[in-house]
Scaffold this motif. Structure first.
Motif, PDB file in Angstrom:
ATOM      1  N   ASP A   1       0.890  -1.186   0.056  1.00  0.00           N
ATOM      2  CA  ASP A   1       0.109  -0.135   0.003  1.00  0.00           C
ATOM      3  C   ASP A   1       0.982   1.121   0.019  1.00  0.00           C
ATOM      4  O   ASP A   1       1.359   1.834   1.054  1.00  0.00           O
ATOM      5  N   GLU A   2       0.929   1.839  -1.000  1.00  0.00           N
ATOM      6  CA  GLU A   2       1.877   2.892  -1.239  1.00  0.00           C
ATOM      7  C   GLU A   2       1.036   4.156  -1.852  1.00  0.00           C
ATOM      8  O   GLU A   2       1.263   5.025  -2.495  1.00  0.00           O
ATOM      9  N   THR A   3      -0.251   3.859  -1.603  1.00  0.00           N
ATOM     10  CA  THR A   3      -1.226   4.906  -2.152  1.00  0.00           C
ATOM     11  C   THR A   3      -1.115   6.083  -1.356  1.00  0.00           C
ATOM     12  O   THR A   3      -0.964   6.136  -0.083  1.00  0.00           O
ATOM     13  N   VAL A   4      -1.706   7.151  -1.767  1.00  0.00           N
ATOM     14  CA  VAL A   4      -1.577   8.649  -1.079  1.00  0.00           C
ATOM     15  C   VAL A   4      -3.128   9.118  -0.662  1.00  0.00           C
ATOM     16  O   VAL A   4      -3.082  10.095   0.012  1.00  0.00           O
ATOM     17  N   THR A   5      -4.135   8.602  -1.420  1.00  0.00           N
ATOM     18  CA  THR A   5      -5.476   9.080  -0.924  1.00  0.00           C
ATOM     19  C   THR A   5      -5.973   8.042  -0.168  1.00  0.00           C
ATOM     20  O   THR A   5      -5.900   6.608  -0.469  1.00  0.00           O
ATOM     21  N   GLY A   6      -7.221   8.594   0.578  1.00  0.00           N
ATOM     22  CA  GLY A   6      -8.393   7.651   1.246  1.00  0.00           C
ATOM     23  C   GLY A   6      -8.806   6.518   0.117  1.00  0.00           C
ATOM     24  O   GLY A   6      -8.930   5.289   0.350  1.00  0.00           O
TER      25      GLY A   6
ATOM     26  N   GLY B   1      -7.768   5.584  -2.545  1.00  0.00           N
ATOM     27  CA  GLY B   1      -6.554   4.717  -3.417  1.00  0.00           C
ATOM     28  C   GLY B   1      -6.487   3.390  -2.455  1.00  0.00           C
ATOM     29  O   GLY B   1      -6.607   2.337  -2.818  1.00  0.00           O
TER      30      GLY B   1
END
Lengths: 340, 559
Positions: free
Chosen positions: A333-338, A340
């Motif tokens: 999990d390298e996402t930056v928004t909730g 994502g």
């Protein structure tokens, strides 16, 4: 004023009624006892001088969402009653109405829905060799339904529900034994002992008859550390009628036929979806217009990972409680928004 | 880099799905709308960043990300940049949005200025430097003077309230200003609520477009996130195919690799549905059997989720399901024994696995006695290998060395072991798998690593030594094919053993020998019962032939 309280309470059985009194929300009677215990706030009493004290406790209005969040996390349903006219304009008693009921499966408050998790309200229905289930995340509008046929239909639908790990599971009251057997003792699951009373006076008020009086004794079951349990909520059988459920869905989506949603002949899926939607709309007192689509899915379309496997492979939850960092999700999990 | 730029832009995006939901459910706060505007501010730049990607998926996402310029403009004109959390606190609506609101605000500001001027004037008039005009919700505006100075207040002050160390007063002029301020604020509140409701409703009307944008952006974020992982952790693009082969070159366990300090030792692995569909992996505890099992599953899952995978190369089939029976996940809290859990999960696998499934079995049969466990493990492995409907690709890690016999019997089964090096009496785990079977289980070595006291270790080596010698010396020559195949202890079905002939025979023999050595007292008890039986026989009532048969029977049953 207490008569007004009693009337609202009668219309919303199975909830803790937060009754707006000026700058406070007050709880009375048994609700006050439960609330004071669960929220660790002071229990006081009204009418002490008259010799028949009424238990009471309250929270200031500006902090109410925190308190509600704590109760809902513990599996309670909370009915919020507001003053719906200006006190200065009221002749005698201010008019009050329940503006929304917050349940584990219908909460959309950011305090109750972590930005990285889903919060599904689920419904299941069916019989014999045909079962349907629906999953609604009211906080995003995601709405999905499935249906299984065959000897192992129940098992398959049960596995689907388990993998969605819903906050709240609705089921027809008549299905109670099956549901309770299927989900009792499962991780993330706590049982709400069935208390559907056919002679319940609340039955007349159709809007709310589906909410079951909340058992006070069962609270201990809800506190599983680290995970959010599933509340089991039985709903009267007549609310699962496929035709009226289909009508409700069509009206919600502004569509003429459910064919385009892959729901043709999927009566159990339709009934489950309808029940989800009705429950969400009734508790929230809003049309939930953002719920404007539904996806029918079948397990065959995807790589199936049962709950045991998800646990064993530590996909999302670490077995050693070492936290999210030691899971597959934590690593990828390298996402930056909730979202994502 | 382009991905970094995209991720910086995405970071500014709020959770639009949930925000849209709150707008629709009438629970969105002014701050939600301000966040919506800030999010929409990013969309043009994001579209720009995607414009020449050349990838069709990214093109689709770019198309899907609606800039919603009208919504952005609406919110930008109506909602202030840093609005209060609650609408009733005033200030949510931007100046210039409503003429009436602007006018009220100006009245309000004037009145407040009047009050400030009044404060200065009254100070001068009364000569009380600490005199202050204050406000609270109950009394409104008042002039506060400390007790010490209260005797010096002008005669026209009206006393409103007396506190422990202060007195509060009002004047007609102050009351007039208060009336104007509060009147303006009430009307402002009404106006703000109305305007806000209208803006909210107009945003809600664009729900479908907001949702489409949210979907595009969230997909983009997920893809960018996976790309980031792939780049950071050196993942490669797997090749998914319609066949049945799993081929992983230098595969790694994503989680252990990410959390460990030591470099992770990669492994190759190959499986197919014909000759390599049941891999039996033996080797020391702690040698990495479980890691390899999980690693294969995780690589497959990542690939099917659309991610690159931790390996140097991978060719993977599309799986329908991953099954696991791993470890002894005790379920005492829910009142089910380890073994019951294990068997329930195994049953589910045997009923439902298909040739397109991947099955991981780790130490199956551990929750019961040695013989039961071995028998069940054997039968499960055989079933998964043989049953045409359920012949899933299976990785079978076991400490039952007897199961290595299976690989020699079954065409689709292969033996793998964890490589171990021994140096100066110490065992070094190499975490590498290779074809072949492990010779011993190194349990005592693991115990040493775990810190068992030296005395206990020495004694354990001593006992092991004796047991091994005992096994060889006492039983090696005595146990022949026939008695072994007959399942003399009665814990497993004789017919089953007979069917499988030599392979299982040898395995059973070895297992039995070992068990006999360890459980010598148990077999003494078995023999004891035979003696009891013999004592109870009434010889007078039997014919010679019957006695002969009885003797033959008893001889067969002695262990």
């Amino acid at each position: 004023m207490l008569r007004q309280y009693q009337e609202l309470k009668r219309q919303h059985p199975g909830t803790l009624l937060f009754f707006r009194l000026g700058d406070f929300y007050e709880l009375f009677f048994d609700d006050a006892v439960t609330g004071a215990r669960e929220l660790e706030i002071t229990l006081t009493a009204r009418h002490k001088e008259r010799g028949t004290p009424i238990p009471m406790c309250g929270v200031p209005h500006h902090a109410v969402s925190n308190y509600i969040a704590r109760l809902v996390r513990k599996g309670y349903r909370v009915a919020v009653c507001e003053q719906t006219e200006e006190p200065s304009q009221a002749k005698k008693l201010v008019r009050r109405e329940v503006v929304r009921v917050i349940t584990p499966g219908t909460a959309i408050d950011p305090l109750l829905v972590d930005s990285r998790e889903c919060a599904y309200l689920s419904a299941v229905c069916g019989a014999g060799d045909s079962f349907g289930a629906a999953f609604l995340d009211l906080s995003t509008g995601e709405f999905r339904a499935t249906e299984a046929r065959g000897a192992d239909a129940w098992e398959r639908v049960r596995a689907d529900i388990e993998s969605y790990a819903p906050r709240e599971l609705l089921f027809p009251a008549s299905l109670a034994p099956l549901v309770r057997e299927g989900f009792e003792g499962r991780a993330r699951t706590a049982t709400l002992p069935l208390a559907v009373d056919a002679e319940d006076p609340a039955r007349e008020t159709a809007r709310t008859s589906n909410v079951v009086p909340f058992p006070r004794a069962a609270q201990a079951e809800y506190s599983r550390p680290g995970s959010c349990p599933t509340s089991l909520t039985p709903i009267d059988d007549w609310l699962w009628e496929p035709l009226s459920c289909a009508t409700l869905l069509l009206e919600q989506f502004g569509a003429r036929t459910l064919e385009g949603y892959g729901l043709t002949d999927k009566t159990d899926a339709v009934a489950a979806a309808g029940a989800c939607l009705r429950y969400a709309r009734e508790t929230q007192r809003e049309s939930a217009a953002h719920v404007n689509d539904i996806t029918f899915f079948e397990a065959q379309d995807t790589l199936v990972l049962d709950a045991v496997t998800v646990r064993n492979l530590e996909l999302v939850e670490s077995q050693s409680q070492a936290g999210r960092a030691h899971t597959l999700l934590g690593v990828i999990d390298e996402t930056v928004t909730g979202m994502g | 880099m382009k991905r970094d730029r995209l991720r910086v832009l995405l970071k500014e995006i709020a959770d639009l799905e949930r925000l849209t939901a709150r707008v629709n459910m009438n629970t969105a706060t002014p701050r939600d709308l301000a966040a919506l505007r800030r999010s929409l501010d990013q969309v043009p730049a994001i579209r720009q960043a995607l414009s020449d990607s050349g990838a069709s998926l990214l093109e689709v996402l770019r198309e899907g990300a609606d800039e919603l310029a009208d919504v952005r403009a609406l919110v930008a004109t109506a909602i202030s940049d840093d609005p209060p959390l609650n609408l009733t606190d005033l200030g949510a609506i931007r100046d210039g949005c409503s003429a009436e609101l602007d006018e009220l605000r100006s009245i309000n500001r004037d009145a407040k200025r009047t009050i400030a001027a009044l404060e200065a004037r009254e100070r001068a008039r009364s000569g009380i430097a600490s005199l202050r005009v204050r406000f609270n919700n109950v009394f409104g505006y008042f002039i506060e003077v400390s007790k010490a100075n209260s005797a010096r207040v002008p005669a026209d002050y009206e006393r409103r309230q007396t506190l422990a160390n202060a007195e509060r007063f009002s004047t007609p002029e102050l009351k007039e200003s208060e009336r104007r301020i509060l009147g303006a604020e009430d009307r402002m509140r009404e106006l703000e609520v109305t305007i806000y409701a209208e803006v909210r409703a107009r945003v809600a009307a664009e729900t479908k477009r907001l949702q489409a944008t949210a979907r595009s952006l969230s997909t983009l974020d997920a893809l960018a996130g996976l790309a980031q992982v792939a780049a950071r952790r050196r993942y490669v693009k797997p090749q998914l195919h319609d066949g049945d082969e799993i081929e992983i070159r230098q595969g790694r366990h994503p989680v252990i690799e990410a959390s460990g300090d030591a470099p992770f030792i990669p492994n190759d692995l190959y499986m197919n549905n014909s000759t390599e569909r049941l891999l039996i992996i033996t080797g020391p505890n702690m040698g990495g059997k479980s890691t390899i099992l999980r690693q294969v599953a995780l690589v497959s899952i990542l690939a099917q989720a659309g991610s690159f995978v931790p390996a140097e190369g991978a060719r993977l089939p599309v799986l329908d399901r991953v099954w696991t029976r791993v470890g002894a996940s005790d379920d005492l809290a829910r009142g089910r024994s380890t073994f019951m859990v294990e068997m329930t999960e195994t049953a589910s696998i045997l009923h439902n696995a298909t040739p397109r499934s991947l099955v991981l079995l780790d130490e199956i049969g551990r929750g019961t006695s040695t013989f039961d466990g071995l028998s069940i493990a054997w039968a499960v492995a055989e079933y998964l290998h043989d049953s045409p409907d359920h012949a899933a690709k299976t990785l079978f890690a076991t400490h039952y060395h007897e199961l290595t016999e299976l690989a020699e019997r079954l065409p689709g089964a292969q033996n793998y072991r964890i490589r171990v090096a021994e140096r100066e009496g110490e065992v070094i785990f190499l975490y590498k798998i290779e074809r072949g079977r492990a010779s011993k289980s190194y349990g005592i070595e693991v115990a040493r690593l775990a810190g068992l006291p030296p005395g206990v270790l020495a004694r354990a080596r001593d006992v092991l030594h004796r047991l091994e010698r005992y096994e060889l010396d006492v039983f090696a020559d005595q146990v022949d094919e026939k008695t072994a195949a007959g399942g003399a202890t009665g814990t497993s079905a004789p017919s089953q053993h007979a069917q499988n002939g030599g392979g299982l025979g040898q395995a059973a023999r070895r297992a039995r020998r070992r068990a006999l050595a360890v459980q010598a007292t148990l077999f003494d008890a078995v023999n004891e019962s035979l003696l009891d039986e013999l004592r109870g026989v009434e010889l007078e009532t039997l014919s010679d032939e019957e006695i002969r048969a009885l003797l033959a029977d008893i001889r067969k049953r002695i262990v």
